[in-house]
Design an enzyme around this catalytic site. Structure first.
Site, short mmCIF file in Angstrom:
data_model
loop_
_atom_site.label_atom_id
_atom_site.label_comp_id
_atom_site.label_asym_id
_atom_site.label_seq_id
_atom_site.Cartn_x
_atom_site.Cartn_y
_atom_site.Cartn_z
N ASP A 122 3.96 3.59 -40.59
CA ASP A 122 2.59 3.48 -41.08
C ASP A 122 2.35 2.09 -41.68
O ASP A 122 3.13 1.64 -42.53
CB ASP A 122 2.33 4.51 -42.18
N ASN A 168 0.41 5.50 -38.68
CA ASN A 168 0.99 5.60 -37.35
C ASN A 168 -0.04 6.08 -36.31
O ASN A 168 -0.90 6.88 -36.62
CB ASN A 168 2.16 6.58 -37.35
N ARG A 202 6.13 -0.91 -44.27
CA ARG A 202 7.12 0.13 -44.09
C ARG A 202 8.20 -0.28 -43.09
O ARG A 202 9.34 0.16 -43.16
CB ARG A 202 6.40 1.39 -43.57
N ASP A 204 7.11 5.85 -36.79
CA ASP A 204 6.27 6.24 -37.94
C ASP A 204 6.24 5.16 -39.01
O ASP A 204 6.30 5.45 -40.19
CB ASP A 204 6.72 7.58 -38.54
N SER A 208 -6.41 11.10 -45.19
CA SER A 208 -5.01 11.40 -44.94
C SER A 208 -4.91 12.43 -43.81
O SER A 208 -5.88 13.15 -43.54
CB SER A 208 -4.35 11.99 -46.19
N GLY A 209 -3.74 12.52 -43.19
CA GLY A 209 -3.52 13.53 -42.16
C GLY A 209 -2.95 12.98 -40.86
O GLY A 209 -3.08 13.60 -39.81
N GLY A 210 -2.28 11.84 -40.95
CA GLY A 210 -1.78 11.13 -39.76
C GLY A 210 -0.77 11.91 -38.94
O GLY A 210 -0.53 11.58 -37.78
N GLU A 211 -0.18 12.95 -39.50
CA GLU A 211 0.80 13.76 -38.76
C GLU A 211 0.12 14.94 -38.06
O GLU A 211 0.79 15.79 -37.48
CB GLU A 211 1.88 14.25 -39.71
N TRP A 234 -4.42 6.46 -45.46
CA TRP A 234 -4.10 7.40 -46.54
C TRP A 234 -3.73 6.77 -47.87
O TRP A 234 -3.60 7.48 -48.87
CB TRP A 234 -3.03 8.39 -46.10
N TRP A 239 10.42 5.05 -55.82
CA TRP A 239 9.20 5.69 -55.30
C TRP A 239 8.01 5.50 -56.23
O TRP A 239 6.94 6.05 -56.02
CB TRP A 239 9.48 7.19 -55.04
N ARG A 252 -3.08 10.16 -56.32
CA ARG A 252 -2.69 8.83 -56.82
C ARG A 252 -3.64 8.24 -57.85
O ARG A 252 -3.37 7.15 -58.37
CB ARG A 252 -2.49 7.87 -55.64
#
Ligand code: CA
Ligand code: CA
Length: 583
Positions: free
Chosen positions: A316, A272, A338, A314, A192-195, A254, A490, A133
């Site tokens: 977030d 999340n 969200r 989810d 990042s990596g919430g999943e 993230w 988006w 980003r």
């Protein structure tokens, strides 16, 4: 030397100058970024994230004459989602591309000066495309995060690596895609990596050396550190999390954060709680799905506001917290979450001022209690407990709106102090979602849920569309105008004193609307979907607008029925730059 001196003299005479400020990027330049029109030094066009420019040379009267000046291709075969906001300093544009690449380009001519291609190992685990980003600027450095969870600082002039720091273990699911932020000489990042059951946190490093100053986990029970020493546990262990689940509790930071020098608070959104199956973790699960306000000096959480307690969808809470000043001088923050609600929060103490929907269909809650700050849940619309399902393997399927891709996702909104309105890229969609049994395994997806994204009935939302750029009045909660879009929006938004709102669409257009009425005044087809925020700056007396084009991101990967609906969109990877045509 002469140029620098002249810039300083002009800056002294006229306050913050339009003249591009040459030389090393200082804290003062970062603080003044929203006002200095000759450069764009920060993600958000100012650390408070308003994405508002005081420039008026391009305005409602002449925007129809906006014409491309140059375009630049990221090249290679790596044409994936391009969500990057460029920064511009001293006549050079720094822009990141997919697969952790960074380009330095002459901002006037579009000529490449150098490029850096980060060497990525096998086995990186980005959840939502190989995007980036943007970069941060400080001193003589340009700093950005990579998909293998590193932070790289390059020399602005040469592109040579000056320092490199590992944020965390990519094999445990960590990565980094947000633009870093500079606060008081520190480079501030999330993870990042919430999943994947990582633990969200905020790091502040010496921007010149990369040395860690403080780190603050955003999940209760985890220890913070400052100057290499313990700096207090976040929250109270097991107060809102049962058992050991907080140890892999998610809350990925993230999207990075915003900062307001008047409150000295860093506002970071958190993702999340992990896993998605909420029945495993009764309680609020602090500080997941929240905005946390962290004192920049102490690295401690001063306040938090949780937008989705005990999240099961989810939702977030990462969305940007954009501070603004009311007519009576209060500092408030706006956040389009969200979960479909827009929140207005006191930026100093975190007290909820207002919460209202900015999308038309919301199933999980009927609203918020402004006194307690808590949502009014619709219990029947929480995905069911798999242990209570017929075979113990799948919980009751519910239909939820918004979908987990959100009433709004990563695309940043803008705020205009002229109109007092937020310009929010919103989406109307839903999902079928259910829970499944799950246990944590390092480096494996940690959801305990399945889902399919769906379009909504036209009668529920008043037409056949998904995206809508909405002008939202934070004082009244009213949507003043909207401009609908077939595909989900988006990209981010920018607004200007010229009375304009700029934003891009997956269909490939960069558009300019009248900020007061929403009337479409100009559009340009960039050749691929726009999923990135535009910027503007001034150089040699002319105003420029730039945006990155390149369809991708989470929608084509996770969008279910919506992904099928928009599967005709072409990928790309270009920067487009515009200015007024002189007839
Ligand atoms: Ca600036
Ligand atoms: Ca998530």
């Amino acid at each position: 030397m002469r140029k620098t001196l002249m810039s300083m003299l002009l800056a002294g005479a006229f306050g913050v100058s339009a003249v591009a400020q040459a030389g090393p990027v200082t804290d003062k330049m970062i603080t003044d970024d929203a006002k200095s029109t000759g450069d764009v030094l920060t993600w958000g066009m100012g650390n408070n994230g308003q994405r508002y420019s005081p420039l008026t040379k391009i305005n409602t009267g002449n925007v129809k004459n906006l014409t491309p000046v140059w375009a630049f291709s990221f090249g290679g075969e790596k044409q994936r989602g391009q969500e990057s906001q460029p920064v511009v300093h001293d006549g050079v544009m720094f822009v990141t591309g997919s697969y952790s690449r960074l380009f330095a380009i002459d901002a006037k001519s579009g000529k490449e000066l150098w490029k850096y291609e980060h060497r990525l190992p096998d086995g990186i685990m980005p959840c939502c495309d190989v995007i980036n980003r943007g970069a941060a600027l400080y001193d003589n450095l340009v700093i950005f995060g990579t998909l293998d969870a590193q932070l790289v600082a390059l020399d602005q002039k040469t592109g040579k690596v000056v320092w490199k720091e590992k944020l965390d273990d990519f094999q445990a699911g960590y990565s980094y895609t947000a633009a870093p932020m500079i606060v008081k000489g520190m480079v501030v990042t999330g993870v990042s990596g919430g999943e994947f059951g990582i633990v969200g946190r905020v790091d502040a490093r010496d921007a010149k050396t990369g040395k860690l100053v403080w780190t603050r986990p955003v999940i209760e029970g985890h220890m913070g550190y400052k100057d290499g020493k313990e700096n207090g546990v976040t929250g109270t262990t097991n107060a809102t999390w049962p058992g050991d689940l907080w140890k892999t509790g998610g809350g990925a930071t993230w999207l990075g954060g915003t900062y307001d020098s008047r409150t000295n608070l860093i506002y970071m959104g958190t993702g999340n709680p992990a896993p998605w199956n909420s029945h495993l973790r009764p309680g609020d699960n602090l500080y997941s799905c929240s905005t946390v306000a962290i004192d920049a000096d102490t690295g401690k959480i001063v306040w938090h506001y949780q937008t989705t307690p005990n999240d099961g969808w989810d939702f977030d809470g990462v969305n940007e917290f954009v501070t603004y000043t009311t007519k009576d001088g209060r500092i408030l923050g706006g956040k389009a979450d969200r979960n479909g609600f827009f929140f207005v929060i006191d930026a100093k103490d975190g007290k909820l001022q207002n919460a209202f929907p900015f999308v038309k269909k919301i199933t999980w809650a009927t609203g918020f209690d402004l006194a307690t700050g808590k949502p009014k849940f619709v219990a029947a619309n929480r995905p069911g407990d798999p242990t209570k399902g017929a075979d113990g393997k799948k919980g009751e399927v519910v239909f939820s709106a918004p979908s987990f891709l959100g009433g709004k996702n990563q695309m940043p909104m803008a705020f205009s102090p002229d109109t007092g309105l937020f310009y929010v890229p919103a989406n109307e969609w839903g999902m079928e979602i259910w829970n499944e049994p799950i246990t944590y395994k390092k480096g494996a997806a940690y959801l305990g849920a399945g889902f399919t994204i769906k379009t909504l009935d036209a009668k529920d939302i008043g037409g056949d569309y998904i995206g809508a750029l909405r002008a939202v009045d934070p004082a009244t909660g009213k949507i003043v105008w909207e401009n609908r879009n077939n595909a989900p929006l988006w990209g981010g938004v920018m607004t200007t004193k010229g009375g304009l709102v700029f934003y891009g669409t997956p269909e490939g257009y960069l558009k300019a609307l009248d900020a007061k009425s929403g009337k479409e005044l100009w559009k340009f087809q960039t050749g691929s979907g726009v999923v990135a925020p535009p910027i503007t700056w001034e150089q040699d007396g002319e105003q420029y607008v730039a945006v990155v084009s390149g369809w991708g991101g989470a929608v084509p990967l996770w969008g279910g029925d919506v992904a099928k609906k928009v599967n005709y969109l072409n990928q790309g990877g270009m920067v487009w730059v515009f200015k007024l045509h002189k007839g």
